[in-house]
Design a protein around this motif. Structure first.
Motif, PDB file in Angstrom:
ATOM      1  N   SER A   1       0.759  -1.174   0.017  1.00  0.00           N
ATOM      2  CA  SER A   1       0.054  -0.054  -0.244  1.00  0.00           C
ATOM      3  C   SER A   1       0.807   1.149   0.045  1.00  0.00           C
ATOM      4  CB  SER A   1      -0.808   0.124   1.207  1.00  0.00           C
ATOM      5  OG  SER A   1      -0.164   0.016   2.389  1.00  0.00           O
ATOM      6  N   THR A   2       2.205   1.200   0.176  1.00  0.00           N
ATOM      7  CA  THR A   2       2.943   2.226   0.188  1.00  0.00           C
ATOM      8  C   THR A   2       3.744   2.606  -1.149  1.00  0.00           C
ATOM      9  OG1 THR A   2       4.919   0.967   1.003  1.00  0.00           O
ATOM     10  CG2 THR A   2       3.730   1.920   2.654  1.00  0.00           C
ATOM     11  N   ILE A   3       3.341   1.745  -2.056  1.00  0.00           N
ATOM     12  CA  ILE A   3       3.829   2.178  -3.357  1.00  0.00           C
ATOM     13  C   ILE A   3       3.392   3.285  -4.064  1.00  0.00           C
ATOM     14  CG2 ILE A   3       3.890   1.152  -5.655  1.00  0.00           C
ATOM     15  CD1 ILE A   3       4.448  -1.634  -4.636  1.00  0.00           C
ATOM     16  N   PRO A   4       2.109   3.631  -3.955  1.00  0.00           N
ATOM     17  CA  PRO A   4       1.524   5.045  -4.498  1.00  0.00           C
ATOM     18  C   PRO A   4       2.386   6.123  -3.965  1.00  0.00           C
ATOM     19  CG  PRO A   4      -0.478   3.606  -4.071  1.00  0.00           C
ATOM     20  CD  PRO A   4       0.870   2.852  -3.345  1.00  0.00           C
ATOM     21  N   ILE A   5       2.732   6.005  -2.694  1.00  0.00           N
ATOM     22  CA  ILE A   5       3.444   7.178  -1.975  1.00  0.00           C
ATOM     23  C   ILE A   5       4.731   7.330  -2.653  1.00  0.00           C
ATOM     24  CG2 ILE A   5       4.358   8.247   0.125  1.00  0.00           C
ATOM     25  CD1 ILE A   5       1.587   8.643  -0.145  1.00  0.00           C
ATOM     26  N   ALA A   6       5.247   6.153  -2.584  1.00  0.00           N
ATOM     27  CA  ALA A   6       6.470   6.150  -3.192  1.00  0.00           C
ATOM     28  C   ALA A   6       6.779   6.648  -4.667  1.00  0.00           C
ATOM     29  CB  ALA A   6       7.209   4.734  -3.110  1.00  0.00           C
ATOM     30  N   VAL A   7       5.741   6.251  -5.596  1.00  0.00           N
ATOM     31  CA  VAL A   7       5.699   6.738  -6.802  1.00  0.00           C
ATOM     32  C   VAL A   7       5.310   8.196  -6.985  1.00  0.00           C
ATOM     33  CG1 VAL A   7       4.137   6.648  -8.912  1.00  0.00           C
ATOM     34  CG2 VAL A   7       4.850   4.660  -7.587  1.00  0.00           C
ATOM     35  N   TYR A   8       4.444   8.647  -5.830  1.00  0.00           N
ATOM     36  CA  TYR A   8       4.233   9.991  -5.753  1.00  0.00           C
ATOM     37  C   TYR A   8       5.523  10.810  -5.551  1.00  0.00           C
ATOM     38  CZ  TYR A   8       2.531  14.647  -3.876  1.00  0.00           C
ATOM     39  OH  TYR A   8       2.754  15.991  -3.710  1.00  0.00           O
TER      40      TYR A   8
END
Length: 742
Positions: free
Chosen positions: A236-243
């Motif tokens: 679930s932390t991948i979107p934040i990493a991408v952002y």
């Protein structure tokens, strides 16, 4: 989002922008982060990001594009003095990457759209968050890793073109004209290189995070269950990493765009350096978190694969085969190495086919296998080879030996050169086949050996017949007792060999020492004795020889050391003293003492595995006596020829010492052995008592079955069972050993 803005630095940047004649609002990220723990604002931001995420069913293969992007960024961030011309080998790599990119040319429009969007918004005063969200909107139909790689590709196109013009404007007129048209301030080379150094750390972290996100996307769903709560928390932390990676890309493009728009006036400000430093730190934390996630995922995948492979291996052994190749391949060569074995006699690498339809003895051990064990095993192996040489000089061995070296965990073998050197040193003198490297033995195979064959680091000898069936889970006991007569090493053969054995001196010393073996004739009396008290040995041997001389009988004596190998050096010194003082015969080779005691232990374990641990088995009782008395200290075995008269503990020294005033008068009528035996049992043991039995089972040293119960051979009452741990090292036992003490 306002809580994510550092108001003081943002105001400084706004003032700076006003002085430059252009208004710009720039958001800043917090200087410190605690991993990927999200604030309430970041959770709100995550919801906004997810609202823009609507991927279609297309499978985005971005690995080729990412390789090309990384190559561009690596070259664009090289030192200004380094040559940018690719080597011939690099040309081939570039061509390979380009061929991969041809598979995803449909993404070119998306890359172009994102490039234009970021350049335009950076020049129109849009803040970094707004630009980042616009990029998400443009790439709504792509998966997270696709969004990130395409955005990084857009940046690489922009950044690579910028630095290409900077590096070649002085050498190429076309580059010079394009630089002028694009307003690249090539004359200010020093400041440009300063900007490059300022962005290098951030670009490196952008690449590292992107690599992690792509690698996570490539994990096989077969092993990774995304619904798993523990894993989903990481995913679930991948979107934040991408952002944050895309936002960092936006920041880099913003700086480059400001350079081309305003020249050197806006270059390398303190605010720019602070922003890139904070973003780099943020991405570093994100990368560390993702790298840990990857590590956990890979460990989970490895565990799942190992579990599947382990089940398949068990199933394979429960299946009937026409030959042994499937079994051997699964154990030794699951990755189809062309030459997984080395022939010890020729030092040539060979294929598994040399073992096809042969009985195979797998000598399985770690790298701490003792020199004594290898030495004795080699003697037995070499002797069997000599005995089976045919008329034409060729060997007709009915079996082949393969050493299977185990290093667990196998990562240690790569990490420590000392283990590699130790492996080579052990393998070099071996005359049989050896697995070419411990790395060929996969983790699930080691687990299989521990589960099914009870391998516990100490050597075992697993016998596989011509079809790969398990003839014996550990034939070392049979090898030590009977050598190659044990072939084909089955349980039936073991029972057959025991039926022809009785408790005689031949059984106790067979195959160890020709000197002792030559003593065995009906006219000779023989004392085997052991212990670690040199004073006791002196008193016993001198008194025993005096009784024999006075009784006019021929007595031979041999010192056989002690079972406890941790006393190896002490026993060696005693053995030297015994020979130097001419007290008795004693072995000069420590390996022979090791072999003597190992054979006795092997007899014990063999009997136990065959279910012969009862009180009515003469051989079993005799072995238990020797092992138990050795535990107490000094002991002795007396025989007349091959017939064993008695086995007793250290009080035998009192029996021979009192000869003159006690049993001497009975020798003429009873005979030497009968007179000694009667006095020892009727007088000496009545005074001292008979010590009850006490001996150890070395669990890690042998994989034999430990009996649920045993009776004392003296009082015949059930013995109690204890567990102990003994740590030995250096010249002692090389590992911790778990013992059952009876």
């Amino acid at each position: 989002m306002e809580s994510l803005i550092n108001s003081q630095h943002a105001q400084q940047l706004a003032d700076h922008s006003s002085r430059a004649g252009k208004t710009q609002t720039t958001e800043m990220v917090p200087a410190t982060t605690a991993g990927l723990a999200m604030s309430s604002d970041e959770r709100m931001m995550l919801k906004l990001i997810e609202q823009t995420h609507s991927p279609d069913a297309r499978e985005v293969k971005v690995r080729g594009l990412l390789s090309l992007v990384e190559d561009i960024l690596d070259r664009a961030t090289l030192d200004s003095n380094a040559s940018m011309l690719p080597l011939p080998t690099e040309d081939k790599l570039m061509h390979s990457s380009m061929m991969s990119v041809l598979d995803i040319v449909s993404y070119d429009r998306a890359i172009e759209r994102v490039t234009c969007e970021m350049e335009y918004m950076s020049l129109t005063g849009s803040d970094a968050h707004q630009t980042t969200m616009s990029v998400f909107g443009n790439l709504y139909s792509f998966h997270w890793h696709g969004k990130l790689v395409l955005t990084l590709a857009a940046f690489a196109r922009h950044y690579g073109e910028f630095w290409l013009l900077v590096q070649f404007h002085s050498k190429n007129q076309l580059a010079k004209s394009l630089a002028m048209l694009k307003l690249v301030p090539v004359q200010n080379r020093v400041n440009l290189e300063s900007v490059s150094h300022g962005l290098n750390d951030l670009i490196r972290e952008m690449k590292r995070v992107t690599e992690c996100v792509v690698e996570l996307s490539e994990l096989r769903d077969h092993y990774i269950i995304r619904e798993d709560p523990h894993l989903s928390r990481f995913i679930s932390t991948i979107p934040i990493a991408v952002y944050w990676t895309i936002r960092s890309i936006v920041a880099c493009i913003s700086q480059i765009s400001m350079i081309t728009a305003m020249g050197h006036e806006m270059m390398n400000t303190e605010m720019d350096l602070w922003e890139t430093s904070v973003l780099a730190n943020k991405l570093k934390n994100i990368h560390d978190h993702l790298a840990e996630t990857l590590r956990l995922c890979h460990r989970h995948i490895e565990k799942q694969r190992s579990s599947e492979s382990l089940k398949m291996l068990h199933s394979l052994f429960d299946t009937t085969h026409i030959d042994n190749m499937k079994i051997l391949t699964a154990l030794i060569n699951p990755k189809n190495h062309s030459t997984p074995l080395q022939d010890g006699s020729t030092q040539i690498k060979v294929h598994l086919d040399v073992l096809r339809r042969k009985t195979v003895l797998l000598l399985i051990s770690d790298l701490n296998i003792s020199e004594d064990e290898l030495s004795i095993f080699e003697q037995i192996y070499t002797e069997s080879r000599k005995n089976l040489v045919g008329i034409g000089g060729g060997s007709h061995m009915p079996y082949e030996v393969v050493w299977v070296p185990i290093v667990d965990p196998i990562e240690d073998f790569e990490r420590y050169p000392s283990l590699q050197n130790k492996f080579e040193a052990l393998r070099e003198p071996m005359p049989w086949y050896t697995v070419d490297s411990p790395k060929l033995i996969e983790r699930h195979v080691v687990e299989f050996m521990r589960e099914r064959w009870h391998f516990m680091n100490k050597p075992i000898l697993v016998v596989l017949d011509q079809q790969g069936n398990e003839a014996s889970l550990n034939a070392l006991h049979m090898i030590w007792i009977w050598g190659t007569e044990s072939f084909p090493f089955t349980r039936a053969r073991e029972e057959e060999l025991w039926r022809s054995e009785t408790l005689t001196l031949n059984l106790i010393v067979d195959g160890i020492d020709s000197v002792i073996f030559n003593w065995i004739n009906p006219e000779n009396y023989i004392f085997l004795y052991g212990g670690d008290d040199l004073d006791w040995i002196r008193r016993f041997t001198m008194a025993a020889k005096a009784t024999a001389k006075d009784s006019n009988v021929k007595l031979e004596m041999a010192y056989v050391g002690k079972r406890n190998h941790s006393h190896r050096e002490h026993i060696r010194r005693i053995s030297e003293a015994v020979r130097a003082e001419n007290l008795s015969h004693s072995w000069t080779e420590p390996a022979l003492m090791w072999f003597f005691w190992t054979r006795l232990e092997s007899m014990l374990y063999s009997k136990i595995q065959l279910g012969k641990a009862d009180d009515h088995d003469e051989v079993m009782q005799g072995i238990k006596q020797i092992l138990s008395y050795d535990k107490l200290g000094g002991w002795a075995l007396l025989s007349k020829g091959a017939e064993i008269v008695m086995i007793t503990h250290g009080v035998i020294e009192r029996t021979v010492t009192v000869y003159d005033r006690t049993w001497k008068t009975h020798v003429p009528t009873k005979g030497y052995t009968k007179a000694m035996y009667d006095h020892h049992h009727d007088e000496i043991l009545r005074e001292t008592g008979k010590p009850c039995s006490h001996f150890d089972f070395h669990i890690s040293a042998r994989s034999g079955r430990i009996p649920e119960k045993m009776n004392c051979f003296e009082c015949h009452r059930p013995m109690e069972k204890y567990m102990s741990f003994a740590c030995c090292h250096d010249d002692k036992l090389s590992d911790q050993e778990e013992n059952y003490n009876f």
